[in-house]
Each structure stands twice: as structure tokens, then as C-alpha cells.
Write a protein that holds these residues in place. Structure first.
Motif, PDB file in Angstrom:
ATOM      1  N   VAL A 163       0.846  -1.185   0.000  1.00  0.00           N
ATOM      2  CA  VAL A 163       0.000   0.000   0.000  1.00  0.00           C
ATOM      3  C   VAL A 163       0.882   1.236   0.000  1.00  0.00           C
ATOM      4  O   VAL A 163       1.839   1.331   0.776  1.00  0.00           O
ATOM      5  CB  VAL A 163      -0.934   0.016   1.227  1.00  0.00           C
ATOM      6  N   ASP A 164       0.555   2.190  -0.882  1.00  0.00           N
ATOM      7  CA  ASP A 164       1.276   3.461  -0.960  1.00  0.00           C
ATOM      8  C   ASP A 164       0.323   4.611  -0.652  1.00  0.00           C
ATOM      9  O   ASP A 164      -0.817   4.632  -1.146  1.00  0.00           O
ATOM     10  CB  ASP A 164       1.867   3.678  -2.360  1.00  0.00           C
ATOM     11  N   ILE A 165       0.800   5.540   0.155  1.00  0.00           N
ATOM     12  CA  ILE A 165       0.074   6.790   0.358  1.00  0.00           C
ATOM     13  C   ILE A 165       0.594   7.763  -0.708  1.00  0.00           C
ATOM     14  O   ILE A 165       1.709   8.258  -0.606  1.00  0.00           O
ATOM     15  CB  ILE A 165       0.307   7.357   1.770  1.00  0.00           C
ATOM     16  N   ILE A 166      -0.210   8.010  -1.722  1.00  0.00           N
ATOM     17  CA  ILE A 166       0.287   8.778  -2.866  1.00  0.00           C
ATOM     18  C   ILE A 166      -0.108  10.252  -2.799  1.00  0.00           C
ATOM     19  O   ILE A 166       0.414  11.061  -3.585  1.00  0.00           O
ATOM     20  CB  ILE A 166      -0.202   8.166  -4.190  1.00  0.00           C
ATOM     21  N   TYR A 167      -1.006  10.614  -1.880  1.00  0.00           N
ATOM     22  CA  TYR A 167      -1.380  12.021  -1.746  1.00  0.00           C
ATOM     23  C   TYR A 167      -1.978  12.247  -0.370  1.00  0.00           C
ATOM     24  O   TYR A 167      -2.750  11.421   0.135  1.00  0.00           O
ATOM     25  CB  TYR A 167      -2.396  12.423  -2.812  1.00  0.00           C
ATOM     26  N   ALA A 168      -1.620  13.384   0.256  1.00  0.00           N
ATOM     27  CA  ALA A 168      -2.177  13.753   1.552  1.00  0.00           C
ATOM     28  C   ALA A 168      -2.018  15.249   1.740  1.00  0.00           C
ATOM     29  O   ALA A 168      -0.918  15.790   1.583  1.00  0.00           O
ATOM     30  CB  ALA A 168      -1.481  12.997   2.680  1.00  0.00           C
ATOM     31  N   ASP A 169      -3.130  15.924   2.052  1.00  0.00           N
ATOM     32  CA  ASP A 169      -3.066  17.368   2.290  1.00  0.00           C
ATOM     33  C   ASP A 169      -3.827  17.782   3.544  1.00  0.00           C
ATOM     34  O   ASP A 169      -4.116  18.962   3.744  1.00  0.00           O
ATOM     35  CB  ASP A 169      -3.596  18.143   1.083  1.00  0.00           C
ATOM     36  N   GLY A 170      -4.150  16.834   4.410  1.00  0.00           N
ATOM     37  CA  GLY A 170      -4.882  17.151   5.625  1.00  0.00           C
ATOM     38  C   GLY A 170      -6.366  16.885   5.513  1.00  0.00           C
ATOM     39  O   GLY A 170      -7.001  16.474   6.489  1.00  0.00           O
ATOM     40  N   GLU A 171      -6.942  17.115   4.351  1.00  0.00           N
ATOM     41  CA  GLU A 171      -8.361  16.873   4.139  1.00  0.00           C
ATOM     42  C   GLU A 171      -8.621  15.740   3.155  1.00  0.00           C
ATOM     43  O   GLU A 171      -9.685  15.127   3.180  1.00  0.00           O
ATOM     44  CB  GLU A 171      -9.050  18.147   3.642  1.00  0.00           C
ATOM     45  N   THR A 172      -7.663  15.474   2.273  1.00  0.00           N
ATOM     46  CA  THR A 172      -7.795  14.398   1.298  1.00  0.00           C
ATOM     47  C   THR A 172      -6.583  13.483   1.384  1.00  0.00           C
ATOM     48  O   THR A 172      -5.451  13.958   1.325  1.00  0.00           O
ATOM     49  CB  THR A 172      -7.915  14.953  -0.131  1.00  0.00           C
ATOM     50  N   ASN A 173      -6.823  12.194   1.564  1.00  0.00           N
ATOM     51  CA  ASN A 173      -5.768  11.179   1.545  1.00  0.00           C
ATOM     52  C   ASN A 173      -6.110  10.162   0.467  1.00  0.00           C
ATOM     53  O   ASN A 173      -7.239   9.666   0.413  1.00  0.00           O
ATOM     54  CB  ASN A 173      -5.648  10.462   2.891  1.00  0.00           C
ATOM     55  N   ILE A 174      -5.126   9.862  -0.401  1.00  0.00           N
ATOM     56  CA  ILE A 174      -5.333   8.888  -1.474  1.00  0.00           C
ATOM     57  C   ILE A 174      -4.338   7.752  -1.296  1.00  0.00           C
ATOM     58  O   ILE A 174      -3.138   7.977  -1.107  1.00  0.00           O
ATOM     59  CB  ILE A 174      -5.154   9.533  -2.860  1.00  0.00           C
ATOM     60  N   PHE A 175      -4.848   6.535  -1.347  1.00  0.00           N
ATOM     61  CA  PHE A 175      -4.053   5.335  -1.164  1.00  0.00           C
ATOM     62  C   PHE A 175      -4.187   4.451  -2.403  1.00  0.00           C
ATOM     63  O   PHE A 175      -5.270   4.340  -2.981  1.00  0.00           O
ATOM     64  CB  PHE A 175      -4.528   4.546   0.065  1.00  0.00           C
ATOM     65  N   PHE A 176      -3.082   3.848  -2.776  1.00  0.00           N
ATOM     66  CA  PHE A 176      -3.084   2.891  -3.883  1.00  0.00           C
ATOM     67  C   PHE A 176      -2.540   1.573  -3.354  1.00  0.00           C
ATOM     68  O   PHE A 176      -1.446   1.519  -2.785  1.00  0.00           O
ATOM     69  CB  PHE A 176      -2.218   3.373  -5.043  1.00  0.00           C
ATOM     70  N   ALA A 177      -3.330   0.509  -3.534  1.00  0.00           N
ATOM     71  CA  ALA A 177      -2.940  -0.812  -3.045  1.00  0.00           C
ATOM     72  C   ALA A 177      -2.955  -1.795  -4.202  1.00  0.00           C
ATOM     73  O   ALA A 177      -3.871  -1.785  -5.036  1.00  0.00           O
ATOM     74  CB  ALA A 177      -3.895  -1.285  -1.952  1.00  0.00           C
ATOM     75  N   GLU A 178      -1.940  -2.625  -4.266  1.00  0.00           N
ATOM     76  CA  GLU A 178      -1.889  -3.688  -5.269  1.00  0.00           C
ATOM     77  C   GLU A 178      -1.437  -4.971  -4.586  1.00  0.00           C
ATOM     78  O   GLU A 178      -0.553  -4.957  -3.734  1.00  0.00           O
ATOM     79  CB  GLU A 178      -0.939  -3.318  -6.409  1.00  0.00           C
ATOM     80  N   GLY A 179      -2.080  -6.052  -4.963  1.00  0.00           N
ATOM     81  CA  GLY A 179      -1.735  -7.311  -4.323  1.00  0.00           C
ATOM     82  C   GLY A 179      -2.531  -8.459  -4.900  1.00  0.00           C
ATOM     83  O   GLY A 179      -3.030  -8.391  -6.017  1.00  0.00           O
TER      84      GLY A 179
END
Length: 353
Positions: free
Chosen positions: A145-161
Motif C-alpha cells: 500500500v502506498d500513500i500517494i497524496y495527503a493534504d490534511g483533508e484528502t488522503n489517497i491510497f493505492f494498493a496492489e496485491g
């Protein structure tokens, strides 16, 4: 009644796989990974969940593609443009300190280690880097899992498996994108509230799994909704314990042996600051009560206690007011029954005579 039974039919197989992928998704957000309880969804609950075309378009607009790195733009687009499953989970509002909430979202291994101490999960999370970690749900699902974006109000995660286990004849691959929107509000008395909403996109590589997921996603997402709500509530309880039982929380911090020492120390510092903010807020409320003017209305618990009025120096001059005769006898009897209990009719009649 469970949504999925332990059988080997295709639909139940996909349900088990998706539950594992839901667990994977929650690890990225610390918003699932609780034990998967059987949930019997009711119609009212179904109305809270959205997977309509309009909401999907709105969810896509929430993704800041221009602010993502080119490589992240490509892999996110591959999932969200035609996902096997899209699901917008119900909004959750919790009484929680914003700092501890943001910390636990960024470091899910802390919550997972707490669950391990409590004995309620078999999930394992290993930190790989500042914004990435490895997850294993203990039931066949393995992912990065990678945390690819975070600004305090929006967090985007990308998971591959993948899932590989007794329920599948071969390894099943999938990718997952999660967009967590968070909002923060402070009440008049100083309490902080966090609202969060999770958009989930899952894309299976297998055509068979993809077809079944598109068909059954209104059912197989119920576990995700339940775990999302339960884990959000659990984060709120961690925050509450940091405010009310800081010594107990600091003792718990020392037991988090599966967390990197630096992260463990940071968590302890966050717990201390949460407690300090609670103390400062309580003192501020007390000070405002003390500085309030007499002509300002105060809460009952904060109203000053006044001395009782003195009795007249010559009480004999105070005339006694006769009992009102206009009150109906039935009402007077009812009042007597309320304050003194029931009075036998016979004795009451004798007293009147």
C-alpha cells in the motif's frame, strides 16, 4: 444471517476475496481490519451507501489528478476509469482530536498493533518506508500500500496485491484506490469532531472475478460499511482515552513492540498533546464562567450560590393566607396522592368531619 456462507460457490468465493480486499483497503486508512462480523443489512442502511453514476462522477472530481506524480496518475486512472467495484461508504462523524486522527490514518500499524494486544485481529502490517507499507490479513491476502497524496483533508491510497488460498483455484490479482475525505469541526464547549467519507475503487484482473464483482457489489460491500463505521468509532475511543486516561495510554504505548521505535515515540507525544489540549480547554471553560457578569445567564452547574433571604424580624406580623377554596376537591386529592402516597378513603372522611 451471514451474507456469505463458507461454501465454494462462485458468488461466495468472490465474497470472501472481496472481504479480504476490503480488509486491505482499510489497512491503508486504518478504517477496517477488524474481525469480519456477519452483517444483515437493512433497507435503511442500504440507503446510506451510494454506488450511483452521479456519485461516482462526483468522487472522480475529488481526485486531484494534477497534483499527483505522473506514475501515480497513470496507475490511479487505470483503476478508477472502469473499476470492477465503486462504492461510496457512509459518512462517519466521531468525537476525536484531529491530530491523533491524522496520525493514525498515516500510521495504521499503530492501530493494528493495539488490536493485536487486544487479541481481535490476525492482520500484520510492516512499514516499508515513510509512505508505504506491506499488509497481510492472515487469510490469503497480501498487498503493498502506498500513500500517494495527503493534504490534511484528502488522503489517497493505492494498493496492489493478490489473494491466494483455499477458496481460489489460482492467485487472483487486484488493484485498489481509496480516497478519504476528512472534515474537522470544533463545538462551543471545545469538543473536536471529525467527519470522514471513503470512496473505494477495486479492479480485479480476472474477467470472471470482475463480472461477479460488478453483479454482486451491492451485497459484498456490507462488510466494508460495517468495518468502516466500527473502526472510525475505535479511533474516537483512542482519542477519548488519551484525554481521560493519559497514564493508561502511555502504558499502552510502551507495549507497541511491533511499531518502529520512532513512530512509537511520536504516538506517545501525540497522546500527551491530546491530553494537554483537553486540560487547557477545561480551564478555559472554567475561566469564562468565573469572568461572566451577574446579568448574564449561566448554566445551572455554574450559577453562583446566593445566601437565602433572611426571615422577617417580626414574623407575627406576617398574615397567614387561607387555603384556596377554588381548587376542586378531586385535584387536591390527586396532589395529596402524588406527594404522600395513597390515603385510605375512610380515614380521610373522618378527618374532614
Amino acid at each position: 444471517m451471514p451474507i456469505f456462507r463458507s461454501t465454494t460457490t462462485p458468488s461466495c468465493l468472490l465474497g470472501s476475496i472481496f472481504r479480504s480486499w476490503t480488509c486491505l483497503a482499510g489497512l491503508a486508512l486504518v478504517l477496517v481490519a477488524l474481525p469480519t462480523y456477519a452483517v444483515q443489512a437493512q433497507q435503511a442502511e442500504a440507503e446510506l451507501v451510494s454506488f450511483s453514476r452521479e456519485d461516482k462522477q462526483d468522487a472522480l472530481r475529488q481526485i486531484p489528478f494534477a497534483q499527483l506524480r505522473p506514475q501515480d496518475q497513470n496507475r490511479v486512472s487505470e483503476v478508477v476509469k472502469d473499476p470492477s467495484i465503486f462504492r461510496r461508504l457512509p459518512v462517519q462523524v466521531i468525537d476525536c482530536d484531529p491530530e491523533i486522527y491524522a496520525f493514525l490514518v498515516s500510521y495504521p500499524e499503530v492501530v493494528v498493533n493495539i488490536w493485536e494486544i487486544m487479541g481481535i485481529t490476525s492482520v500484520q502490517v510492516q512499514r516499508l518506508g515513510p509512505t508505504s507499507f506491506h499488509a497481510n490479513d492472515g487469510a490469503g491476502t497480501v498487498s503493498n500500500v502506498d500513500i500517494i497524496y495527503a493534504d490534511g483533508e484528502t488522503n489517497i491510497f493505492f494498493a496492489e496485491g493478490y489473494y491466494e488460498g483455499p477458496l481460489a483455484p489460482k492467485r487472483i490479482l487486484a488493484n485498489c484506490v481509496l480516497v478519504l475525505q476528512s472534515g474537522y469541526t470544533k463545538a462551543a464547549q471545545g469538543e473536536s469532531f471529525v467527519s470522514n467519507r471513503l470512496d473505494v475503487y477495486v479492479k480485479f484482473e480476472s474477467r470472471g472475478a470482475d463480472f461477479l464483482a460488478r453483479t454482486l457489489h451491492p451485497l459484498i460491500g456490507k462488510t466494508a460499511d460495517y468495518n468502516f463505521a466500527e473502526t472510525s468509532s475505535f479511533i474516537g475511543k483512542i482519542s477519548k482515552n488519551a484525554e481521560d486516561n493519559v497514564n493508561g495510554m502511555q502504558n499502552l504505548v510502551t507495549r507497541l513492540q511491533k511499531v518502529d521505535p520512532t513512530v512509537r515515540k511520536q504516538f506517545g507525544d501525540v497522546v500527551t498533546r491530546v491530553y494537554q489540549r483537553k486540560v487547557v480547554a477545561e480551564r478555559g471553560i472554567q475561566q469564562r464562567f468565573a469572568e461572566s457578569q451577574d446579568d448574564e445567564p449561566l448554566p445551572l452547574a455554574a450559577a453562583p450560590v446566593k445566601e437565602p433571604a433572611l426571615l422577617p424580624e417580626q414574623p407575627e406580623e406576617v398574615a397567614l393566607r387561607p387555603i384556596e377554596t377554588t381548587v376542586p376537591q378531586a385535584v387536591a386529592e390527586d396532589d395529596a396522592a402524588i406527594s404522600l402516597g395513597s390515603i385510605p378513603r375512610k380515614r380521610f372522611a373522618e378527618l374532614r368531619r
